[in-house]
Motif scaffolding. Sequence first.
Motif, short mmCIF file in Angstrom:
data_model
loop_
_atom_site.label_atom_id
_atom_site.label_comp_id
_atom_site.label_asym_id
_atom_site.label_seq_id
_atom_site.Cartn_x
_atom_site.Cartn_y
_atom_site.Cartn_z
N ARG A 24 77.99 12.16 74.05
CA ARG A 24 77.63 12.04 75.46
C ARG A 24 76.38 12.86 75.79
O ARG A 24 75.50 12.40 76.53
N LEU A 25 76.31 14.09 75.27
CA LEU A 25 75.13 14.91 75.53
C LEU A 25 73.88 14.30 74.89
O LEU A 25 72.78 14.39 75.44
N LEU A 26 74.07 13.67 73.74
CA LEU A 26 72.96 13.01 73.06
C LEU A 26 72.41 11.87 73.92
O LEU A 26 71.20 11.73 74.11
N LEU A 27 73.31 11.07 74.48
CA LEU A 27 72.89 9.97 75.35
C LEU A 27 72.21 10.50 76.62
O LEU A 27 71.20 9.94 77.07
N LEU A 28 72.77 11.57 77.20
CA LEU A 28 72.18 12.15 78.40
C LEU A 28 70.77 12.66 78.12
O LEU A 28 69.83 12.41 78.90
N ALA A 29 70.61 13.37 77.00
CA ALA A 29 69.29 13.91 76.66
C ALA A 29 68.30 12.79 76.40
O ALA A 29 67.11 12.89 76.77
N CYS A 258 82.81 29.63 55.21
CA CYS A 258 82.45 28.27 55.64
C CYS A 258 83.20 27.89 56.91
O CYS A 258 82.59 27.41 57.88
N ASP A 259 84.51 28.09 56.93
CA ASP A 259 85.30 27.76 58.12
C ASP A 259 84.87 28.58 59.33
O ASP A 259 84.81 28.07 60.45
N ARG A 260 84.61 29.85 59.09
CA ARG A 260 84.21 30.73 60.20
C ARG A 260 82.88 30.28 60.81
O ARG A 260 82.74 30.19 62.03
N LEU A 261 81.92 29.94 59.94
CA LEU A 261 80.61 29.51 60.43
C LEU A 261 80.69 28.13 61.09
O LEU A 261 80.01 27.88 62.09
N LEU A 262 81.51 27.24 60.52
CA LEU A 262 81.68 25.93 61.15
C LEU A 262 82.25 26.07 62.55
O LEU A 262 81.81 25.40 63.49
N HIS A 263 83.25 26.94 62.68
CA HIS A 263 83.89 27.14 63.99
C HIS A 263 82.88 27.66 65.01
O HIS A 263 82.90 27.25 66.18
N ARG A 264 81.99 28.53 64.56
CA ARG A 264 81.04 29.13 65.50
C ARG A 264 79.84 28.24 65.77
O ARG A 264 79.32 28.20 66.90
N LEU A 265 79.36 27.54 64.75
CA LEU A 265 78.09 26.84 64.88
C LEU A 265 78.23 25.36 65.24
O LEU A 265 77.24 24.76 65.70
N HIS A 266 79.40 24.75 65.01
CA HIS A 266 79.52 23.33 65.33
C HIS A 266 79.22 23.05 66.80
O HIS A 266 78.47 22.09 67.11
N PRO A 267 79.77 23.82 67.76
CA PRO A 267 79.43 23.54 69.16
C PRO A 267 77.95 23.76 69.45
O PRO A 267 77.37 23.07 70.30
N VAL A 268 77.31 24.71 68.76
CA VAL A 268 75.88 24.95 68.96
C VAL A 268 75.09 23.76 68.44
O VAL A 268 74.15 23.27 69.08
N SER A 269 75.47 23.25 67.26
CA SER A 269 74.77 22.12 66.66
C SER A 269 74.91 20.86 67.50
O SER A 269 73.93 20.22 67.86
N ALA A 270 76.17 20.49 67.82
CA ALA A 270 76.43 19.24 68.53
C ALA A 270 76.07 19.31 70.00
O ALA A 270 75.62 18.31 70.59
N GLY A 271 76.27 20.48 70.61
CA GLY A 271 76.10 20.59 72.06
C GLY A 271 74.76 21.11 72.51
O GLY A 271 74.41 20.98 73.69
N VAL A 272 74.00 21.72 71.60
CA VAL A 272 72.71 22.31 71.99
C VAL A 272 71.57 21.76 71.14
O VAL A 272 70.60 21.20 71.65
N VAL A 273 71.69 21.91 69.81
CA VAL A 273 70.58 21.56 68.91
C VAL A 273 70.25 20.07 68.98
O VAL A 273 69.08 19.69 69.19
N VAL A 274 71.24 19.21 68.77
CA VAL A 274 70.96 17.77 68.72
C VAL A 274 70.46 17.25 70.07
O VAL A 274 69.49 16.48 70.11
N ILE A 276 68.73 18.89 72.35
CA ILE A 276 67.35 19.36 72.52
C ILE A 276 66.41 18.56 71.62
O ILE A 276 65.30 18.19 72.04
N PHE A 277 66.85 18.26 70.39
CA PHE A 277 66.02 17.44 69.52
C PHE A 277 65.80 16.06 70.15
O PHE A 277 64.68 15.52 70.13
N ALA A 278 66.86 15.47 70.71
CA ALA A 278 66.72 14.16 71.36
C ALA A 278 65.73 14.25 72.52
O ALA A 278 64.91 13.35 72.73
N LEU A 279 65.79 15.35 73.27
CA LEU A 279 64.88 15.54 74.39
C LEU A 279 63.43 15.60 73.90
O LEU A 279 62.52 15.10 74.56
N ALA A 280 63.22 16.20 72.72
CA ALA A 280 61.87 16.35 72.18
C ALA A 280 61.37 15.10 71.47
O ALA A 280 60.16 14.84 71.42
N ALA A 281 62.29 14.30 70.90
CA ALA A 281 61.87 13.18 70.04
C ALA A 281 62.02 11.82 70.67
O ALA A 281 61.38 10.86 70.23
N ALA A 282 62.87 11.69 71.68
CA ALA A 282 63.19 10.36 72.22
C ALA A 282 62.34 9.98 73.42
O ALA A 282 62.55 8.92 74.01
#
Length: 398
Positions: A24-29, A258-274, A276-282
Amino acid sequence: MARGTARRIDMLLEFLRLETTGGRLLLLATGVALLWANLPGGSYEQFWSLRPPSSAVLDALHLDLPLAAWVTDGLLTVFFFVAGLEVKRELTVGELAGWRAAALPVVAALGGMVVPAVVAIAVSGGAAVHGGAWAIPVATDIAFALGVLALAGSTLPSGVRVLLLSLAVIDDLGAIALVGVLFAHDVRLWWLAGGLVLCLVYGLLHRLRWAPAWLVVPIAVGAWVLVHGGGVHATVTGIMLGLLTPVRTRDGEDESACDRLLHRLHPVSAGVVVPIFALAAAGIPLAAAGDALGDPVARGAAVALLVGKPAGIMLGSWLAVRTRLGALPPDVGWGDVLPVAVLGGVGYTVSLLIARLSVPGAGSDTAAAAVLCASVIAAVLATVLVRRRGSARSGGDR
């Protein structure tokens, strides 16, 4: 007060961990980027062309980059780090542990890379060979595809999600490897060697179970700087670091690194990084969408995503099962594989990245428009197929 703030932060992170949230955030961006790019005044291009103040340090490290490059080369590295963690976990202790379990998504992903590349070259009349544009349709967007599946496929067996996640991560690994090879420029071997050494130090510290954030984060950043300075697309660093992160726990550990980093970074990747990339590239001028059908490279990329990608995934899956290299996941039939194959045509993140890198000038907007249109069509078709398959399963048709 502090407890209430912490609770709200935890609720936000849990929301961002939902697979539907990323889509959803990807589509919004994307919508914001398209609207912004078509406003008069050129503010979109001006904003993403901003550069940091010039300095001798940035120049020496080859980091005098526009804001858009900081997103595609820097921020997107987090996305690929998470992708590397996910594939390492699945192949080591997950549902793909063991060569026979992993063979199906690996062969399916290879088919989903080779066939669309051939289709792109053929449909473009050979034009996609120049600049590496044939690589545009080789990747699957993990966040977008999983978001569609989560929204529409709740009645399908869990093996369908595992299959989609696995082949998407594997062909993204392949795609970013192609990025590292095809778009390397002014290669500096000593820089790359230094980056590789720092990656190995990162892995060694994790193996020794002495990897505090204050130590490994600067090492990871240093590896990124050296790989970027070496002339290779720096997102490769994210994949390398992800694959070097330990998956298994040792005595006294509640969860692996691995599990610890996935738990911490998955929301950052899916909810912030992607997003912002869509905002810059689309941000594509609407005129570019109209030009896509007449442009051979754009036409080849679109047909490859919509036809070549599903055909390649289905062919690879069939070959893996036919030759007994692999087997379908439990409770998953060929009727479940077809929607997964169509979802593979949602290229988006990495396809947009390759379109921007491989096609010069205004042609990159046309190629990116083709990727966007093809990805949306593939998502709609897959949604219809997933829901029909879910209805059939609910009615007892296996």
